[in-house]
Design a protein around this motif. Structure first.
Motif, PDB file in Angstrom:
ATOM      1  N   ARG A   1     -36.028 -22.325  44.396  1.00 33.50           N
ATOM      2  CA  ARG A   1     -36.958 -23.497  44.371  1.00 33.50           C
ATOM      3  C   ARG A   1     -37.553 -23.622  46.001  1.00 33.50           C
ATOM      4  N   ILE A   2     -36.669 -23.421  46.817  1.00 32.12           N
ATOM      5  CA  ILE A   2     -36.951 -23.393  48.334  1.00 32.12           C
ATOM      6  C   ILE A   2     -37.907 -22.404  48.610  1.00 32.12           C
ATOM      7  N   GLU A   3     -37.543 -21.077  48.135  1.00 29.99           N
ATOM      8  CA  GLU A   3     -38.295 -20.060  48.433  1.00 29.99           C
ATOM      9  C   GLU A   3     -39.839 -20.212  47.771  1.00 29.99           C
ATOM     10  N   ALA A   4     -39.841 -20.610  46.548  1.00 28.85           N
ATOM     11  CA  ALA A   4     -41.071 -20.640  45.804  1.00 28.85           C
ATOM     12  C   ALA A   4     -41.969 -21.784  46.667  1.00 28.85           C
ATOM     13  N   LEU A   5     -41.326 -22.890  46.947  1.00 32.88           N
ATOM     14  CA  LEU A   5     -42.037 -23.779  47.649  1.00 32.88           C
ATOM     15  C   LEU A   5     -42.515 -23.424  48.954  1.00 32.88           C
ATOM     16  N   THR A   6     -41.661 -22.524  49.724  1.00 34.46           N
ATOM     17  CA  THR A   6     -42.292 -21.880  51.203  1.00 34.46           C
ATOM     18  C   THR A   6     -43.509 -21.268  50.775  1.00 34.46           C
ATOM     19  N   ASP A   7     -43.514 -20.502  49.775  1.00 35.50           N
ATOM     20  CA  ASP A   7     -44.562 -19.585  49.397  1.00 35.50           C
ATOM     21  C   ASP A   7     -45.835 -20.365  49.068  1.00 35.50           C
ATOM     22  N   GLU A   8     -45.554 -21.310  48.513  1.00 29.90           N
ATOM     23  CA  GLU A   8     -46.553 -22.353  48.039  1.00 29.90           C
ATOM     24  C   GLU A   8     -47.453 -22.988  49.474  1.00 29.90           C
ATOM     25  N   LEU A   9     -46.340 -23.454  50.492  1.00 29.12           N
ATOM     26  CA  LEU A   9     -46.640 -24.146  51.442  1.00 29.12           C
ATOM     27  C   LEU A   9     -47.318 -23.023  52.402  1.00 29.12           C
ATOM     28  N   ALA A  10     -47.233 -21.760  52.426  1.00 31.27           N
ATOM     29  CA  ALA A  10     -47.652 -20.521  53.298  1.00 31.27           C
ATOM     30  C   ALA A  10     -49.044 -20.142  52.902  1.00 31.27           C
ATOM     31  N   ALA A  11     -49.438 -20.695  51.683  1.00 31.14           N
ATOM     32  CA  ALA A  11     -50.613 -20.032  51.045  1.00 31.14           C
ATOM     33  C   ALA A  11     -52.160 -20.310  51.837  1.00 31.14           C
ATOM     34  N   ALA A  12     -52.136 -21.552  52.668  1.00 31.95           N
ATOM     35  CA  ALA A  12     -53.513 -22.099  52.943  1.00 31.95           C
ATOM     36  C   ALA A  12     -54.318 -21.047  53.920  1.00 31.95           C
ATOM     37  N   PRO A  13     -53.536 -20.330  55.039  1.00 30.40           N
ATOM     38  CA  PRO A  13     -54.397 -19.406  55.455  1.00 30.40           C
ATOM     39  C   PRO A  13     -55.202 -18.415  54.886  1.00 30.40           C
ATOM     40  N   TYR A  14     -54.523 -17.793  53.898  1.00 29.01           N
ATOM     41  CA  TYR A  14     -55.286 -16.680  53.264  1.00 29.01           C
ATOM     42  C   TYR A  14     -56.600 -17.103  52.255  1.00 29.01           C
ATOM     43  N   ALA A  15     -56.585 -18.545  51.885  1.00 29.79           N
ATOM     44  CA  ALA A  15     -57.736 -18.874  51.272  1.00 29.79           C
ATOM     45  C   ALA A  15     -59.199 -18.737  52.331  1.00 29.79           C
ATOM     46  N   ALA A  16     -58.683 -18.440  53.442  1.00 30.98           N
ATOM     47  CA  ALA A  16     -60.000 -18.319  54.390  1.00 30.98           C
ATOM     48  C   ALA A  16     -60.575 -16.758  54.075  1.00 30.98           C
ATOM     49  N   LEU A  17     -59.820 -16.002  53.585  1.00 32.48           N
ATOM     50  CA  LEU A  17     -60.304 -14.717  53.045  1.00 32.48           C
ATOM     51  C   LEU A  17     -60.842 -14.414  51.832  1.00 32.48           C
ATOM     52  N   SER A  18     -61.806 -13.951  51.589  1.00 29.91           N
ATOM     53  CA  SER A  18     -62.551 -13.599  50.365  1.00 29.91           C
ATOM     54  C   SER A  18     -61.489 -12.626  49.814  1.00 29.91           C
ATOM     55  N   PRO A  19     -61.566 -12.631  48.180  1.00 29.53           N
ATOM     56  CA  PRO A  19     -60.761 -11.421  47.404  1.00 29.53           C
ATOM     57  C   PRO A  19     -61.137 -10.119  48.051  1.00 29.53           C
ATOM     58  N   VAL A  20     -62.254  -9.610  48.512  1.00 29.10           N
ATOM     59  CA  VAL A  20     -62.431  -8.576  48.892  1.00 29.10           C
ATOM     60  C   VAL A  20     -61.917  -8.302  50.444  1.00 29.10           C
ATOM     61  N   GLU A  21     -61.937  -9.158  51.216  1.00 31.25           N
ATOM     62  CA  GLU A  21     -61.268  -9.196  52.662  1.00 31.25           C
ATOM     63  C   GLU A  21     -59.729  -9.300  52.262  1.00 31.25           C
ATOM     64  N   LEU A  22     -59.232 -10.007  51.365  1.00 32.35           N
ATOM     65  CA  LEU A  22     -57.636  -9.845  51.114  1.00 32.35           C
ATOM     66  C   LEU A  22     -57.123  -8.672  50.925  1.00 32.35           C
ATOM     67  N   ASP A  23     -57.733  -7.879  49.753  1.00 36.15           N
ATOM     68  CA  ASP A  23     -57.554  -6.695  49.473  1.00 36.15           C
ATOM     69  C   ASP A  23     -57.539  -5.625  50.692  1.00 36.15           C
ATOM     70  N   GLU A  24     -58.544  -5.852  51.394  1.00 32.69           N
ATOM     71  CA  GLU A  24     -58.889  -4.789  52.461  1.00 32.69           C
ATOM     72  C   GLU A  24     -57.767  -5.049  53.655  1.00 32.69           C
ATOM     73  N   LEU A  25     -57.326  -6.362  53.578  1.00 33.43           N
ATOM     74  CA  LEU A  25     -56.451  -6.645  54.661  1.00 33.43           C
ATOM     75  C   LEU A  25     -54.829  -6.017  54.021  1.00 33.43           C
ATOM     76  N   ILE A  26     -54.568  -6.336  52.821  1.00 33.41           N
ATOM     77  CA  ILE A  26     -53.171  -5.917  52.258  1.00 33.41           C
ATOM     78  C   ILE A  26     -53.504  -4.092  52.592  1.00 33.41           C
ATOM     79  N   THR A  27     -54.575  -3.474  52.254  1.00 33.90           N
ATOM     80  CA  THR A  27     -54.857  -1.996  52.379  1.00 33.90           C
ATOM     81  C   THR A  27     -54.440  -1.734  53.867  1.00 33.90           C
ATOM     82  N   THR A  28     -54.979  -2.384  54.780  1.00 33.93           N
ATOM     83  CA  THR A  28     -55.005  -1.730  56.063  1.00 33.93           C
ATOM     84  C   THR A  28     -53.553  -1.936  56.583  1.00 33.93           C
TER      85      THR A  28
END
Length: 283
Positions: free
Chosen positions: A242-269
């Motif tokens: 539960r702690i790890e799942a909530l940590t992931d949930e609370l860590a998600a906000a920065p990545y909302a700034a990226l479009s799906p295309v940008e997120l995919d590009e970031l992962i790829t690079t």
């Protein structure tokens, strides 16, 4: 519509943690950062660690550093703060940390990868996400946000990854507090998750006084999180999950700034960069 390179069961924040953490680890595992700190005059690894990591907070008392870092035993921060700043300005320790970390990344990645357009793009997208999240309740992240983002791509990638690491860490502390898990207890649960047994032998806590470790283990057993042999109970394992799942949930906000295309590009690079660092154990 573009889709990101994620399995349906893997949260974005978890995948990004897996990709970014090896970038941050050079600061703590590779020699260049230690050498930079020693050259400044820091006497020990921990002097440099506390002086440089706490520096974005300003010249705060040890009690504040202890609270912000969370997972050190009482008195450990006070052994280094403020003494580590008395002859070496915090700004100098910050600069040394950045120089050493960037130098480690260049050495491990090699010129072809460190100088590649894909790394430049990864740095750009990492910093875009890292500078986008709210700072409320995020003490260490807010401190990092006050710092100037480096212009050098390798240093920029490290800086952005470190901002995101501190953002995640702040959220992890909130998750631990909500679950009633202290910083020392968190190390015990982490050790067990990594397969370390007895958990008291974990490097982050094995040096603590025996009575302090005994009280910690007794407390975890008394709350039903560990069994008599100091393994997870079902309740303990579920609590950690539960702690790890909530940590992931609370860590998600920065990545909302990226479009799906940008997120995919970031992962790829990031994937080849991370692969090289993992192969070297980030040192």
């Amino acid at each position: 519509m573009a889709t990101t390179r994620l399995l349906p069961t893997v949260p974005v924040a978890r995948r990004m943690f897996e990709l970014l953490e090896p970038i941050c680890l050079v600061t703590y595992l590779a020699e260049e950062c230690n050498e930079e700190m020693a050259a400044l005059g820091h006497r020990t690894y921990w002097d440099g660690y506390f002086a440089s990591r706490a520096a974005p907070l300003g010249r705060v008392p040890a009690q504040v550093v202890h609270a912000a870092f969370y997972n050190f035993a009482n008195g450990e921060a006070a052994r280094h703060i403020p003494s580590a700043w008395e002859t070496i300005p915090p700004e100098a320790s910050l600069a040394a940390r950045e120089r050493g970390s960037a130098a480690s990344l260049r050495r491990i990645l090699g010129q072809e990868l460190a100088g590649s357009p894909s790394l430049v793009r990864a740095a750009e997208l990492t910093c875009k996400s890292a500078t986008s999240a709210p700072t409320e309740g995020r003490v260490m992240y807010a401190g990092m946000r006050t710092l100037k983002v480096p212009s050098d791509p390798v240093a920029r990638l490290w800086h952005g990854a470190t901002m995101l690491r501190e953002h995640r860490s702040d959220g992890h502390i909130a998750a631990l507090l909500g679950a009633g898990i202290s910083g020392i207890e968190a190390h015990v649960l982490s050790a067990l998750e990594q397969g370390i047994h007895p958990p008291q032998s974990f490097g982050r806590i094995h040096h603590l006084p025996k009575d302090q470790l005994t009280a910690c283990m007794d407390g975890l057993r008394g709350r039903g999180l560990l069994d008599a042999d100091d393994h997870f109970t079902d309740v303990g394992r579920a609590t950690k999950q539960r702690i790890e799942a909530l940590t992931d949930e609370l860590a998600a906000a920065p990545y909302a700034a990226l479009s799906p295309v940008e997120l995919d590009e970031l992962i790829t690079t990031l994937e080849p960069i991370t692969a090289a660092l993992v192969a070297a154990d980030s040192q």
